[in-house]
Design a protein around this motif. Structure first.
Motif, PDB file in Angstrom:
ATOM      1  N   HIS A  75       0.824  -1.208   0.000  1.00 15.55           N
ATOM      2  CA  HIS A  75       0.000   0.000   0.000  1.00 15.55           C
ATOM      3  C   HIS A  75       0.860   1.261   0.000  1.00 15.55           C
ATOM      4  N   ALA A  76       0.344   2.292  -0.682  1.00 15.46           N
ATOM      5  CA  ALA A  76       1.007   3.609  -0.715  1.00 15.46           C
ATOM      6  C   ALA A  76       2.472   3.474  -1.134  1.00 15.46           C
ATOM      7  N   PHE A  77       2.718   2.699  -2.171  1.00 15.34           N
ATOM      8  CA  PHE A  77       4.070   2.470  -2.686  1.00 15.34           C
ATOM      9  C   PHE A  77       4.652   3.811  -3.130  1.00 15.34           C
ATOM     10  N   ALA A  78       5.724   4.230  -2.481  1.00 13.36           N
ATOM     11  CA  ALA A  78       6.230   5.594  -2.636  1.00 13.36           C
ATOM     12  C   ALA A  78       6.496   6.001  -4.091  1.00 13.36           C
ATOM     13  N   PRO A  79       7.132   5.162  -4.919  1.00 13.13           N
ATOM     14  CA  PRO A  79       7.348   5.581  -6.307  1.00 13.13           C
ATOM     15  C   PRO A  79       6.048   5.847  -7.072  1.00 13.13           C
ATOM     16  N   VAL A  80       5.006   5.072  -6.777  1.00 10.44           N
ATOM     17  CA  VAL A  80       3.714   5.300  -7.434  1.00 10.44           C
ATOM     18  C   VAL A  80       3.071   6.575  -6.922  1.00 10.44           C
ATOM     19  N   VAL A  81       3.134   6.813  -5.626  1.00  9.35           N
ATOM     20  CA  VAL A  81       2.584   8.053  -5.067  1.00  9.35           C
ATOM     21  C   VAL A  81       3.240   9.263  -5.716  1.00  9.35           C
ATOM     22  N   GLU A  82       4.541   9.215  -5.868  1.00 10.29           N
ATOM     23  CA  GLU A  82       5.266  10.331  -6.481  1.00 10.29           C
ATOM     24  C   GLU A  82       4.883  10.501  -7.949  1.00 10.29           C
ATOM     25  N   ALA A  83       4.838   9.389  -8.684  1.00 13.27           N
ATOM     26  CA  ALA A  83       4.514   9.468 -10.111  1.00 13.27           C
ATOM     27  C   ALA A  83       3.089   9.956 -10.336  1.00 13.27           C
ATOM     28  N   LEU A  84       2.149   9.491  -9.512  1.00 13.77           N
ATOM     29  CA  LEU A  84       0.756   9.911  -9.660  1.00 13.77           C
ATOM     30  C   LEU A  84       0.573  11.373  -9.275  1.00 13.77           C
ATOM     31  N   THR A  85       1.261  11.819  -8.263  1.00 14.07           N
ATOM     32  CA  THR A  85       1.183  13.231  -7.876  1.00 14.07           C
ATOM     33  C   THR A  85       1.605  14.123  -9.036  1.00 14.07           C
ATOM     34  N   HIS A  86       2.690  13.732  -9.686  1.00 14.89           N
ATOM     35  CA  HIS A  86       3.173  14.496 -10.844  1.00 14.89           C
ATOM     36  C   HIS A  86       2.152  14.464 -11.978  1.00 14.89           C
ATOM     37  N   GLN A  87       1.570  13.268 -12.257  1.00 17.97           N
ATOM     38  CA  GLN A  87       0.619  13.157 -13.362  1.00 17.97           C
ATOM     39  C   GLN A  87      -0.682  13.902 -13.067  1.00 17.97           C
ATOM     40  N   LEU A  88      -1.142  13.877 -11.839  1.00 19.44           N
ATOM     41  CA  LEU A  88      -2.384  14.585 -11.488  1.00 19.44           C
ATOM     42  C   LEU A  88      -2.269  16.083 -11.746  1.00 19.44           C
ATOM     43  N   GLN A  89      -1.092  16.611 -11.560  1.00 19.99           N
ATOM     44  CA  GLN A  89      -0.875  18.034 -11.828  1.00 19.99           C
ATOM     45  C   GLN A  89      -0.912  18.343 -13.317  1.00 19.99           C
ATOM     46  N   ARG A  90      -0.806  17.294 -14.157  1.00 23.16           N
ATOM     47  CA  ARG A  90      -0.813  17.456 -15.605  1.00 23.16           C
ATOM     48  C   ARG A  90      -2.142  17.042 -16.230  1.00 23.16           C
ATOM     49  N   GLY A  91      -3.010  16.404 -15.432  1.00 21.14           N
ATOM     50  CA  GLY A  91      -4.308  15.979 -15.936  1.00 21.14           C
ATOM     51  C   GLY A  91      -4.560  14.518 -15.653  1.00 21.14           C
ATOM     52  N   SER A  92      -5.827  14.174 -15.475  1.00 21.75           N
ATOM     53  CA  SER A  92      -6.180  12.807 -15.091  1.00 21.75           C
ATOM     54  C   SER A  92      -6.635  11.940 -16.255  1.00 21.75           C
ATOM     55  N   CYS A  93      -7.260  12.531 -17.262  1.00 22.29           N
ATOM     56  CA  CYS A  93      -7.726  11.734 -18.398  1.00 22.29           C
ATOM     57  C   CYS A  93      -7.989  12.655 -19.590  1.00 22.29           C
ATOM     58  N   PHE A  94      -7.804  12.119 -20.769  1.00 21.84           N
ATOM     59  CA  PHE A  94      -7.972  12.877 -22.009  1.00 21.84           C
ATOM     60  C   PHE A  94      -8.670  11.995 -23.046  1.00 21.84           C
ATOM     61  N   ALA A  95      -9.290  12.626 -24.018  1.00 22.78           N
ATOM     62  CA  ALA A  95      -9.859  11.884 -25.140  1.00 22.78           C
ATOM     63  C   ALA A  95      -8.783  11.510 -26.150  1.00 22.78           C
ATOM     64  N   ASN A  96      -7.607  12.065 -25.975  1.00 20.03           N
ATOM     65  CA  ASN A  96      -6.505  11.829 -26.913  1.00 20.03           C
ATOM     66  C   ASN A  96      -5.560  10.761 -26.393  1.00 20.03           C
ATOM     67  N   ALA A  97      -4.705  10.269 -27.270  1.00 21.85           N
ATOM     68  CA  ALA A  97      -3.671   9.315 -26.887  1.00 21.85           C
ATOM     69  C   ALA A  97      -2.589  10.023 -26.075  1.00 21.85           C
ATOM     70  N   THR A  98      -1.887   9.272 -25.258  1.00 20.56           N
ATOM     71  CA  THR A  98      -0.776   9.828 -24.476  1.00 20.56           C
ATOM     72  C   THR A  98       0.455   8.918 -24.628  1.00 20.56           C
ATOM     73  N   GLU A  99       1.617   9.479 -24.372  1.00 23.26           N
ATOM     74  CA  GLU A  99       2.837   8.683 -24.460  1.00 23.26           C
ATOM     75  C   GLU A  99       2.932   7.648 -23.338  1.00 23.26           C
ATOM     76  N   SER A 100       2.218   7.896 -22.231  1.00 22.57           N
ATOM     77  CA  SER A 100       2.286   6.952 -21.115  1.00 22.57           C
ATOM     78  C   SER A 100       1.722   5.589 -21.509  1.00 22.57           C
ATOM     79  N   GLU A 101       0.707   5.565 -22.379  1.00 24.16           N
ATOM     80  CA  GLU A 101       0.143   4.274 -22.791  1.00 24.16           C
ATOM     81  C   GLU A 101       1.130   3.507 -23.675  1.00 24.16           C
ATOM     82  N   ILE A 102       1.911   4.233 -24.459  1.00 24.53           N
ATOM     83  CA  ILE A 102       2.929   3.571 -25.280  1.00 24.53           C
ATOM     84  C   ILE A 102       3.986   2.931 -24.386  1.00 24.53           C
ATOM     85  N   GLU A 103       4.396   3.649 -23.358  1.00 25.04           N
ATOM     86  CA  GLU A 103       5.465   3.156 -22.482  1.00 25.04           C
ATOM     87  C   GLU A 103       5.054   1.876 -21.757  1.00 25.04           C
ATOM     88  N   LEU A 104       3.829   1.840 -21.243  1.00 24.26           N
ATOM     89  CA  LEU A 104       3.391   0.627 -20.552  1.00 24.26           C
ATOM     90  C   LEU A 104       3.226  -0.521 -21.546  1.00 24.26           C
TER      91      LEU A 104
END
Length: 453
Positions: A75-104
């Motif tokens: 629970h509350a895995f620190a690297p995920v908390v940090e990464a999600l905090t950064h992403q939330l500041q950039r937006g939570s969801c879009f109708a467009n494609a993102t580079e994050s989906e390519i990476e995973l």
């Protein structure tokens, strides 16, 4: 109580009881999911940290559920908390494609054999749903085959015979297709061929008999609800060979068992699927599902030249929060992390096995890697029918779960228990000690179990 206990008297505190009273005013049975366990009230959680949960009454529990095996890093895995905090500041969801989906997707294609292309969805149920549809679109056939007792999410065809009982499961050589809920269409039952796990001759015969109608066989390499039993190599070979011979696609449902090795469960057991469904750990604690597979099969999703053979969308599919959390989670699930989990899993399974043998108790333990499950029967089962408990056995397992909770450990009732990377050797030894303490505490109940062979 045993050494290490940090709770007393009851597995549910007063604040949990008060919360349940409120919940009964807004939910049909007081809960929002049928999977919420209660004894008789559910435990309400305030927060989680590492391998521990803290309930609303402030008590700490070692978590062996990990949200149904999802939280492999706790629970509350620190690297995920940090990464999600950064992403939330950039937006939570879009109708467009993102580079994050390519990476995973790149990580999964580079890591999981037979995953050459990927489509993301929001849940494991959706992943199985679209994998079955993809098989139908690719083969032009409509029927599927699946294992008796195996869980594949809340899709009608995947739910067939998921809860079969001795009263309705039929002949051992030709299992019935049984309804999971009242009103399930009879046509659905007619479109599912039910197989028994580890039944080599049965799988060859039934797949061959229905070959001209079968689009796919859906196979969890080690079904959790089916007992978390190891597959026989000859069973895997029989599925593989018969399917290939008859043009039937093999769908490996690895939503739960992908955690069994760096490359997943199919690679561990020698299965070479055409499609793989993934979820749970690949979302890093956020909702996710994925379908991966052979490039030619995955072309059914291809919309580059117009309407695809199989349209698939989803407002939140491949949302950047799930993609970011999943990518971070999976990058940290390296060979060293998996080796640590394997060691702890072996300590737990071996320790439980020794405790059983020392007391000649009519129980056994199954599982692999970071997963284990305890059964109220003396001999290791081969399939779902053999794990189906007697009334005394079912009562014993409820008492086992309660005993663990009273001693500060959340043990899933009748499901896979899972180890997470924050756990230590001391945690693993505590699990074994609590189990041994249970055996010593209830000899009368142990003697009531019908010994099943």
């Amino acid at each position: 109580m045993v050494a290490g206990s940090n709770t007393a008297g009851s597995s549910v505190g007063q604040k949990s009881k008060d919360s349940f009273a409120r919940a009964r005013l807004v939910f049909p049975d007081g809960t929002s999911r049928v999977t919420i366990e209660r004894d008789p009230e559910p435990l309400y959680i305030d927060r989680g940290l590492g391998s521990y949960l803290f309930d609303v009454d402030g008590r700490r529990f070692l978590d062996l559920n990990c949200n149904f095996t999802t939280l492999i890093h706790g629970h509350a895995f620190a690297p995920v908390v940090e990464a999600l905090t950064h992403q939330l500041q950039r937006g939570s969801c879009f109708a467009n494609a993102t580079e994050s989906e390519i990476e995973l997707a790149e990580l999964l294609c580079g890591r999981i054999p037979q995953v050459h292309r990927v489509r993301f969805v929001n849940t494991g149920t959706e992943a199985v749903l679209f994998a079955i549809k993809a098989a139908r679109a690719f083969t032009g056939r409509s029927k599927i085959a699946k294992l008796e007792g195996a869980y594949h999410g809340a899709y009608d065809w995947g739910e067939v015979s998921m809860a079969a009982t001795p009263d309705n499961w039929g002949d051992a050589t030709a299992p019935n297709s049984t309804a999971f809920y009242r009103g399930m269409p009879a046509s659905v039952l007619d479109e599912v061929v039910v197989l028994r796990f580890n039944d080599v001759e049965g799988v060859r015969r039934l797949l061959s008999l229905h070959a001209h109608e079968l689009a796919a066989v859906v196979l969890d390499p080690m079904p959790s609800r089916g007992g978390l039993i190891a597959p026989k190599p000859e069973f895997i070979a029989a599925v593989q060979e018969t399917a290939r011979k008859n043009g039937i696609l093999v769908i490996a449902d690895e939503i739960l068992n992908l955690r069994q090795s760096f490359q997943g469960a199919s690679a561990r057991y020698g299965l070479v699927p055409d499609l793989v469904t993934m979820g749970k750990i690949i979302g890093g604690g956020l909702p996710i599902g994925a379908i991966g597979g052979r490039e030619d099969v995955m072309t059914v999703f291809d919309a580059s030249a117009g309407r695809p053979l199989l349209p698939q969308g989803g407002t939140f599919s491949a949302n950047p929060l799930s993609m970011t959390a999943g990518l971070t989670f999976m990058r940290h699930l390296d060979h060293a992390a998996l080796a640590h989990l394997e060691i702890l899993g072996n300590i737990v399974r071996d320790g439980i096995g020794r405790a059983i043998s020392a007391r000649d108790a009519p129980l056994c333990v199954t599982g692999a890697a970071s997963l284990f499950r305890i059964h109220p029967r003396a001999q290791t089962p081969n399939d779902y029918r053999e794990i189906y408990p007697t009334p005394a056995g079912a009562t014993l397992m409820k008492q086992l779960t309660r005993f663990f909770a009273e001693n500060g450990i959340i043990l899933p009732h009748g499901a896979a228990a899972s180890i997470s990377t924050p756990m230590t050797r001391a945690d693993a030894e505590l699990i074994v000690d609590v189990f041994a303490g249970f055996l010593d505490s209830d000899q009368d109940m142990l003697h009531k179990i019908e010994v099943r062979t």
